[in-house]
Design a protein around this motif. Structure first.
Motif, PDB file in Angstrom:
ATOM      1  N   VAL A  22       0.836  -1.192   0.071  1.00 55.15           N
ATOM      2  CA  VAL A  22       0.039   0.054   0.115  1.00 55.15           C
ATOM      3  C   VAL A  22       0.986   1.238  -0.154  1.00 55.15           C
ATOM      4  O   VAL A  22       1.895   1.508   0.770  1.00 55.15           O
ATOM      5  CB  VAL A  22      -0.922   0.087   1.022  1.00 55.15           C
ATOM      6  CG1 VAL A  22      -1.917   1.315   1.246  1.00 55.15           C
ATOM      7  CG2 VAL A  22      -1.826  -1.295   1.274  1.00 55.15           C
ATOM      8  N   TYR A  23       0.599   2.072  -0.914  1.00 54.91           N
ATOM      9  CA  TYR A  23       1.378   3.243  -1.226  1.00 54.91           C
ATOM     10  C   TYR A  23       0.343   4.505  -0.793  1.00 54.91           C
ATOM     11  O   TYR A  23      -0.624   4.752  -1.264  1.00 54.91           O
ATOM     12  CB  TYR A  23       1.703   3.297  -2.699  1.00 54.91           C
ATOM     13  CG  TYR A  23       2.313   4.684  -3.119  1.00 54.91           C
ATOM     14  CD1 TYR A  23       3.313   5.471  -2.537  1.00 54.91           C
ATOM     15  CD2 TYR A  23       1.605   5.218  -4.189  1.00 54.91           C
ATOM     16  CE1 TYR A  23       3.910   6.444  -3.045  1.00 54.91           C
ATOM     17  CE2 TYR A  23       2.199   6.415  -4.634  1.00 54.91           C
ATOM     18  CZ  TYR A  23       3.174   7.005  -4.205  1.00 54.91           C
ATOM     19  OH  TYR A  23       3.722   8.235  -4.703  1.00 54.91           O
ATOM     20  N   PHE A  24       0.821   4.967   0.573  1.00 51.96           N
ATOM     21  CA  PHE A  24       0.149   6.290   0.920  1.00 51.96           C
ATOM     22  C   PHE A  24       0.620   7.441   0.369  1.00 51.96           C
ATOM     23  O   PHE A  24       2.064   7.620   0.405  1.00 51.96           O
ATOM     24  CB  PHE A  24       0.124   6.502   2.301  1.00 51.96           C
ATOM     25  CG  PHE A  24      -0.616   5.230   3.010  1.00 51.96           C
ATOM     26  CD1 PHE A  24      -1.982   5.283   3.362  1.00 51.96           C
ATOM     27  CD2 PHE A  24      -0.145   4.128   3.495  1.00 51.96           C
ATOM     28  CE1 PHE A  24      -2.788   4.348   4.103  1.00 51.96           C
ATOM     29  CE2 PHE A  24      -0.810   3.164   3.842  1.00 51.96           C
ATOM     30  CZ  PHE A  24      -2.092   3.323   4.295  1.00 51.96           C
ATOM     31  N   SER A  25      -0.149   8.217  -0.345  1.00 51.03           N
ATOM     32  CA  SER A  25       0.640   9.316  -1.010  1.00 51.03           C
ATOM     33  C   SER A  25      -0.111  10.628  -0.998  1.00 51.03           C
ATOM     34  O   SER A  25      -1.264  10.654  -0.655  1.00 51.03           O
ATOM     35  CB  SER A  25       0.898   8.947  -2.885  1.00 51.03           C
ATOM     36  OG  SER A  25      -0.546   9.044  -3.315  1.00 51.03           O
ATOM     37  N   PRO A  73       5.424  10.358   0.997  1.00 47.20           N
ATOM     38  CA  PRO A  73       4.833   8.893   0.858  1.00 47.20           C
ATOM     39  C   PRO A  73       5.152   7.939   1.793  1.00 47.20           C
ATOM     40  O   PRO A  73       6.224   8.339   2.728  1.00 47.20           O
ATOM     41  CB  PRO A  73       5.559   8.298  -0.430  1.00 47.20           C
ATOM     42  CG  PRO A  73       6.670   9.368  -0.600  1.00 47.20           C
ATOM     43  CD  PRO A  73       6.532  10.483   0.206  1.00 47.20           C
ATOM     44  N   THR A  74       4.380   7.141   2.150  1.00 46.57           N
ATOM     45  CA  THR A  74       4.699   5.933   3.040  1.00 46.57           C
ATOM     46  C   THR A  74       4.259   4.749   2.475  1.00 46.57           C
ATOM     47  O   THR A  74       3.018   4.748   1.939  1.00 46.57           O
ATOM     48  CB  THR A  74       3.958   6.129   4.531  1.00 46.57           C
ATOM     49  OG1 THR A  74       4.449   7.201   5.165  1.00 46.57           O
ATOM     50  CG2 THR A  74       4.190   4.829   5.203  1.00 46.57           C
ATOM     51  N   LEU A  75       5.134   3.653   2.682  1.00 45.59           N
ATOM     52  CA  LEU A  75       5.009   2.275   1.932  1.00 45.59           C
ATOM     53  C   LEU A  75       4.546   1.318   2.975  1.00 45.59           C
ATOM     54  O   LEU A  75       5.536   1.457   4.025  1.00 45.59           O
ATOM     55  CB  LEU A  75       5.911   1.867   1.261  1.00 45.59           C
ATOM     56  CG  LEU A  75       6.083   2.751  -0.387  1.00 45.59           C
ATOM     57  CD1 LEU A  75       7.504   2.491  -0.524  1.00 45.59           C
ATOM     58  CD2 LEU A  75       5.209   2.295  -1.179  1.00 45.59           C
ATOM     59  N   ILE A  76       3.317   0.491   3.142  1.00 40.51           N
ATOM     60  CA  ILE A  76       3.231  -0.469   4.053  1.00 40.51           C
ATOM     61  C   ILE A  76       2.810  -1.723   3.319  1.00 40.51           C
ATOM     62  O   ILE A  76       2.156  -1.704   2.430  1.00 40.51           O
ATOM     63  CB  ILE A  76       2.167   0.014   4.957  1.00 40.51           C
ATOM     64  CG1 ILE A  76       2.339   1.161   5.920  1.00 40.51           C
ATOM     65  CG2 ILE A  76       1.855  -1.105   6.117  1.00 40.51           C
ATOM     66  CD1 ILE A  76       1.237   1.739   6.604  1.00 40.51           C
ATOM     67  N   LEU A  77       3.385  -2.939   3.627  1.00 48.00           N
ATOM     68  CA  LEU A  77       3.399  -4.027   3.199  1.00 48.00           C
ATOM     69  C   LEU A  77       2.567  -4.965   4.146  1.00 48.00           C
ATOM     70  O   LEU A  77       2.839  -5.025   5.493  1.00 48.00           O
ATOM     71  CB  LEU A  77       4.760  -4.731   3.011  1.00 48.00           C
ATOM     72  CG  LEU A  77       4.876  -5.943   1.809  1.00 48.00           C
ATOM     73  CD1 LEU A  77       4.504  -5.480   0.666  1.00 48.00           C
ATOM     74  CD2 LEU A  77       6.110  -6.479   1.843  1.00 48.00           C
ATOM     75  N   LYS A  87       8.047   1.743   5.027  1.00 44.23           N
ATOM     76  CA  LYS A  87       9.100   2.428   4.698  1.00 44.23           C
ATOM     77  C   LYS A  87       8.459   3.642   4.611  1.00 44.23           C
ATOM     78  O   LYS A  87       7.445   4.014   4.102  1.00 44.23           O
ATOM     79  CB  LYS A  87       9.944   2.033   3.208  1.00 44.23           C
ATOM     80  CG  LYS A  87      10.951   1.877   3.311  1.00 44.23           C
ATOM     81  CD  LYS A  87      11.589   1.041   2.050  1.00 44.23           C
ATOM     82  CE  LYS A  87      13.003   0.758   2.219  1.00 44.23           C
ATOM     83  NZ  LYS A  87      13.968   1.034   3.164  1.00 44.23           N
ATOM     84  N   ILE A  88       9.119   4.718   5.050  1.00 50.75           N
ATOM     85  CA  ILE A  88       8.823   6.303   4.978  1.00 50.75           C
ATOM     86  C   ILE A  88       9.513   7.059   4.022  1.00 50.75           C
ATOM     87  O   ILE A  88      10.885   6.808   3.811  1.00 50.75           O
ATOM     88  CB  ILE A  88       8.779   6.769   6.602  1.00 50.75           C
ATOM     89  CG1 ILE A  88       8.008   6.232   7.353  1.00 50.75           C
ATOM     90  CG2 ILE A  88       8.616   8.295   6.277  1.00 50.75           C
ATOM     91  CD1 ILE A  88       8.079   6.609   8.762  1.00 50.75           C
ATOM     92  N   PRO A  92      13.834   5.002  -4.157  1.00 53.74           N
ATOM     93  CA  PRO A  92      14.024   4.682  -5.582  1.00 53.74           C
ATOM     94  C   PRO A  92      13.758   3.242  -5.906  1.00 53.74           C
ATOM     95  O   PRO A  92      13.430   2.479  -5.012  1.00 53.74           O
ATOM     96  CB  PRO A  92      15.795   4.935  -5.719  1.00 53.74           C
ATOM     97  CG  PRO A  92      16.003   4.812  -4.319  1.00 53.74           C
ATOM     98  CD  PRO A  92      14.963   5.223  -3.484  1.00 53.74           C
ATOM     99  N   LYS A  93      13.881   2.984  -7.224  1.00 48.51           N
ATOM    100  CA  LYS A  93      13.300   1.506  -7.762  1.00 48.51           C
ATOM    101  C   LYS A  93      14.011   0.621  -7.064  1.00 48.51           C
ATOM    102  O   LYS A  93      13.518  -0.712  -6.637  1.00 48.51           O
ATOM    103  CB  LYS A  93      13.394   1.300  -9.167  1.00 48.51           C
ATOM    104  CG  LYS A  93      12.805   0.065  -9.634  1.00 48.51           C
ATOM    105  CD  LYS A  93      13.010  -0.073 -10.998  1.00 48.51           C
ATOM    106  CE  LYS A  93      12.379  -1.466 -11.457  1.00 48.51           C
ATOM    107  NZ  LYS A  93      12.918  -1.821 -12.765  1.00 48.51           N
ATOM    108  N   SER A  94      15.333   0.603  -7.055  1.00 50.17           N
ATOM    109  CA  SER A  94      16.222  -0.342  -6.354  1.00 50.17           C
ATOM    110  C   SER A  94      15.771  -0.535  -4.833  1.00 50.17           C
ATOM    111  O   SER A  94      15.680  -1.593  -4.407  1.00 50.17           O
ATOM    112  CB  SER A  94      17.954   0.036  -6.388  1.00 50.17           C
ATOM    113  OG  SER A  94      17.910   1.152  -5.568  1.00 50.17           O
ATOM    114  N   GLN A  95      15.472   0.269  -4.005  1.00 47.92           N
ATOM    115  CA  GLN A  95      15.134   0.087  -2.686  1.00 47.92           C
ATOM    116  C   GLN A  95      13.697  -0.602  -2.666  1.00 47.92           C
ATOM    117  O   GLN A  95      13.391  -1.238  -1.779  1.00 47.92           O
ATOM    118  CB  GLN A  95      15.268   1.393  -1.951  1.00 47.92           C
ATOM    119  CG  GLN A  95      16.514   1.753  -1.473  1.00 47.92           C
ATOM    120  CD  GLN A  95      16.517   3.113  -0.685  1.00 47.92           C
ATOM    121  OE1 GLN A  95      15.772   3.444  -0.364  1.00 47.92           O
ATOM    122  NE2 GLN A  95      17.995   3.162  -0.337  1.00 47.92           N
ATOM    123  N   LEU A  96      12.878  -0.047  -3.410  1.00 48.71           N
ATOM    124  CA  LEU A  96      11.530  -0.836  -3.509  1.00 48.71           C
ATOM    125  C   LEU A  96      11.640  -2.277  -3.698  1.00 48.71           C
ATOM    126  O   LEU A  96      10.919  -3.043  -3.080  1.00 48.71           O
ATOM    127  CB  LEU A  96      10.616  -0.234  -4.624  1.00 48.71           C
ATOM    128  CG  LEU A  96      10.091   1.339  -4.129  1.00 48.71           C
ATOM    129  CD1 LEU A  96       9.730   1.878  -5.429  1.00 48.71           C
ATOM    130  CD2 LEU A  96       9.366   1.351  -3.003  1.00 48.71           C
TER     131      LEU A  96
END
Length: 104
Positions: A22-25, A73-77, A87-88, A92-96
């Motif tokens: 989930v991408y909170f944006s 943005p905040t990402l929650i898996l 992740k807050i 970048p794509k590599s970290q995602l």
């Protein structure tokens, strides 16, 4: 598969089963826009293994307030509706890729 739009009405149904990122944006924020571009590229590689949902943090406040989201943005898996990790900030794509790789 595309990035799904999460709302107050469908959010908990969407995260209920399987692995969901989930991408909170805030679509008006440049850092959020850049992270979304990276997510779109990543999504092509993860296929059906992980659902990707975007929540507009400015519009869907009832969803946002239920989770540890202080920064956009905040990402929650999620796995079967439970938070696995988060992740807050812009990524970048590599970290995602590194963030989701254990679940692909």
């Amino acid at each position: 598969m595309t990035i799904l739009k999460g709302t107050t009405e469908n959010f908990f149904t969407l995260i209920k089963e399987g692995i969901t990122l989930v991408y909170f944006s805030n679509p008006e924020n440049e850092e959020c826009q850049t992270t979304r571009i990276h997510l779109e590229a990543l999504e092509k590689n993860i296929g059906k293994a992980i659902k990707v949902i975007e929540i507009n943090g400015k519009k869907e406040k009832n969803v946002v307030k239920r989770f540890p989201v202080d920064v956009l943005p905040t990402l929650i898996l999620f796995k079967n509706g439970k938070i696995v990790k988060s992740k807050i900030g812009g990524q970048p794509k590599s970290q995602l890729t590194q963030f989701v790789s254990p679940f692909i």
